[in-house]
Structures are given as structure tokens and as C-alpha cells.
Design a protein around this motif. Structure first.
Motif, PDB file in Angstrom:
ATOM      1  N   SER A   1      29.630  36.601  39.779  1.00 33.35           N
ATOM      2  CA  SER A   1      31.065  36.860  39.758  1.00 33.35           C
ATOM      3  C   SER A   1      31.594  37.242  41.144  1.00 33.35           C
ATOM      4  O   SER A   1      30.838  37.408  42.087  1.00 33.35           O
TER       5      SER A   1
ATOM      6  N   LYS B   1      34.760  39.906  42.875  1.00 35.01           N
ATOM      7  CA  LYS B   1      35.733  40.965  42.642  1.00 35.01           C
ATOM      8  C   LYS B   1      36.638  41.000  43.871  1.00 35.01           C
ATOM      9  O   LYS B   1      36.157  41.085  44.996  1.00 35.01           O
TER      10      LYS B   1
ATOM     11  N   LEU C   1      40.749  42.486  40.750  1.00 34.75           N
ATOM     12  CA  LEU C   1      40.645  41.333  39.867  1.00 34.75           C
ATOM     13  C   LEU C   1      39.203  40.864  39.826  1.00 34.75           C
ATOM     14  O   LEU C   1      38.536  40.811  40.853  1.00 34.75           O
ATOM     15  N   GLU C   2      38.749  40.504  38.627  1.00 29.54           N
ATOM     16  CA  GLU C   2      37.399  39.963  38.473  1.00 29.54           C
ATOM     17  C   GLU C   2      37.482  38.487  38.116  1.00 29.54           C
ATOM     18  O   GLU C   2      38.325  38.082  37.313  1.00 29.54           O
TER      19      GLU C   2
ATOM     20  N   ASP D   1      34.887  34.778  37.509  1.00 29.75           N
ATOM     21  CA  ASP D   1      33.529  34.296  37.297  1.00 29.75           C
ATOM     22  C   ASP D   1      33.060  33.589  38.570  1.00 29.75           C
ATOM     23  O   ASP D   1      33.805  33.498  39.548  1.00 29.75           O
TER      24      ASP D   1
ATOM     25  N   PHE E   1      39.668  33.388  36.598  1.00 27.05           N
ATOM     26  CA  PHE E   1      40.041  34.775  36.333  1.00 27.05           C
ATOM     27  C   PHE E   1      39.401  35.272  35.037  1.00 27.05           C
ATOM     28  O   PHE E   1      39.425  34.578  34.030  1.00 27.05           O
ATOM     29  N   LYS E   2      38.835  36.493  35.081  1.00 28.62           N
ATOM     30  CA  LYS E   2      38.248  37.112  33.903  1.00 28.62           C
ATOM     31  C   LYS E   2      39.103  38.276  33.415  1.00 28.62           C
ATOM     32  O   LYS E   2      39.470  38.326  32.245  1.00 28.62           O
ATOM     33  N   ARG E   3      39.411  39.198  34.327  1.00 27.69           N
ATOM     34  CA  ARG E   3      40.163  40.381  33.909  1.00 27.69           C
ATOM     35  C   ARG E   3      40.571  41.224  35.107  1.00 27.69           C
ATOM     36  O   ARG E   3      40.072  41.044  36.212  1.00 27.69           O
ATOM     37  N   ILE E   4      41.456  42.164  34.830  1.00 28.11           N
ATOM     38  CA  ILE E   4      41.810  43.177  35.817  1.00 28.11           C
ATOM     39  C   ILE E   4      40.880  44.351  35.569  1.00 28.11           C
ATOM     40  O   ILE E   4      40.777  44.840  34.444  1.00 28.11           O
ATOM     41  N   ASP E   5      40.200  44.788  36.612  1.00 27.35           N
ATOM     42  CA  ASP E   5      39.266  45.908  36.498  1.00 27.35           C
ATOM     43  C   ASP E   5      40.025  47.205  36.711  1.00 27.35           C
ATOM     44  O   ASP E   5      40.810  47.335  37.652  1.00 27.35           O
ATOM     45  N   ASP E   6      39.797  48.150  35.810  1.00 23.94           N
ATOM     46  CA  ASP E   6      40.495  49.440  35.924  1.00 23.94           C
ATOM     47  C   ASP E   6      39.803  50.290  36.950  1.00 23.94           C
ATOM     48  O   ASP E   6      38.911  50.960  36.816  1.00 23.94           O
TER      49      ASP E   6
END
Length: 149
Positions: free
Chosen positions: A125, A127, A136-137, A139, A144-149
Motif C-alpha cells: 500500500s 499512505k 489517505l491510504e 492499495d 483509494f482505500k480510505r482516509i486514515d484517522d
């Protein structure tokens, strides 16, 4: 006799521990000593920005990674072959030439008033940290996979 064996065992353990610590260390190197891949990366994407320091991170088995700091404050990490692992702009906009196209396109389309100031490439992946603080993460293909908190 038992005490001698215990003492010998403890001493052997201590010597092994000291030997491992002593062989795993950082070594300051000249930028010219970086792998060719890392030198080409710097010349292509950070042309005209001098290297302020280069460090070879050695482990027991050999070179693990290289850490490079530029005069403008940016820093980067390269693997033992000189491939970039992480580029940190230290709150400055990164040049986009080395960032996968899908990641560049997603970030500029969905977050138009921001820029990528840090990117990390992992095995499976990526970041990317944006100037607005979002992480943002993606693959390994840049999806795009997700927003990392």
C-alpha cells in the motif's frame, strides 16, 4: 561445576548481545556513496537541492536502508537497493513526478486546495499525507482505500 556453566552461559549471552548491538549501527556516508537508484531519484525529482546528510542504516545482515536529508528540510528513506520508501516534505509540497499517477489524480481531484507533503510506500500500500492534515491510504496500484484517522 553448575555455577561455572551458568556463568559461562550468561557471559556468552552478554557477548552475543553486545556484538549484535555493535554491528547494527548508523554510518554517515557521502551522497556519492548512495546506491545509483537513489542518486538518480534525487537528481530527477530534487534537482538543485543539495543533500545535507546521508546515513547508511546497517543491521547485522548488511545495509537495511538509507536516510537522506536535503538542505531545504525534506527527508527521505530508501531501501537497501536505493528505491524510495518514504519522502517527507516537512510541510512542503512534494514534487509529483515520482508519485503514482492514480494517487496524484485522486488527491488533486478530491482535495483541490491541498497538496501531498508526505508519502510512504509499503509492501502492499501507499499512505499520503495532505497539507490539510488528512492521511489517505491507497492499495499498491494507487486505488483509494480510505482516509486514515
Amino acid at each position: 561445576m553448575k555455577n561455572v556453566k551458568k556463568i559461562t552461559g550468561v557471559l556468552m549471552f552478554i557477548f552475543m548481545l553486545i556484538g549484535g548491538v555493535m554491528s547494527a549501527q548508523d554510518k554517515v556516508i557521502s551522497p556519492n556513496q548512495l546506491p545509483k537508484t537513489a542518486k538518480n531519484f534525487l537528481a530527477s525529482h530534487f534537482k538543485g537541492i543539495a543533500v545535507s546528510s546521508a546515513v547508511e542504516d546497517r543491521e547485522i545482515y548488511g545495509v537495511d536502508e538509507y536516510k537522506v536529508h536535503l538542505n531545504n528540510g525534506m527527508k527521505m528513506e530508501f531501501d537497501s537497493s536505493g528505491n524510495w520508501k518514504e519522502v517527507d516534505g516537512k510541510h512542503q509540497k512534494l514534487p509529483y513526478g515520482f508519485i503514482p499517477t492514480a494517487i496524484r489524480n485522486y488527491s488533486t481531484k478530491n482535495f483541490p486546495n491541498t497538496y501531498i507533503m508526505k508519502i510512504e510506500k509499503k509492501r502492499w500500500s501507499y499512505k499520503a499525507e495532505l497539507s490539510n492534515g488528512l492521511e489517505l491510504e491507497f492499495d499498491r496500484n494507487g486505488n483509494f482505500k480510505r482516509i486514515d484517522d
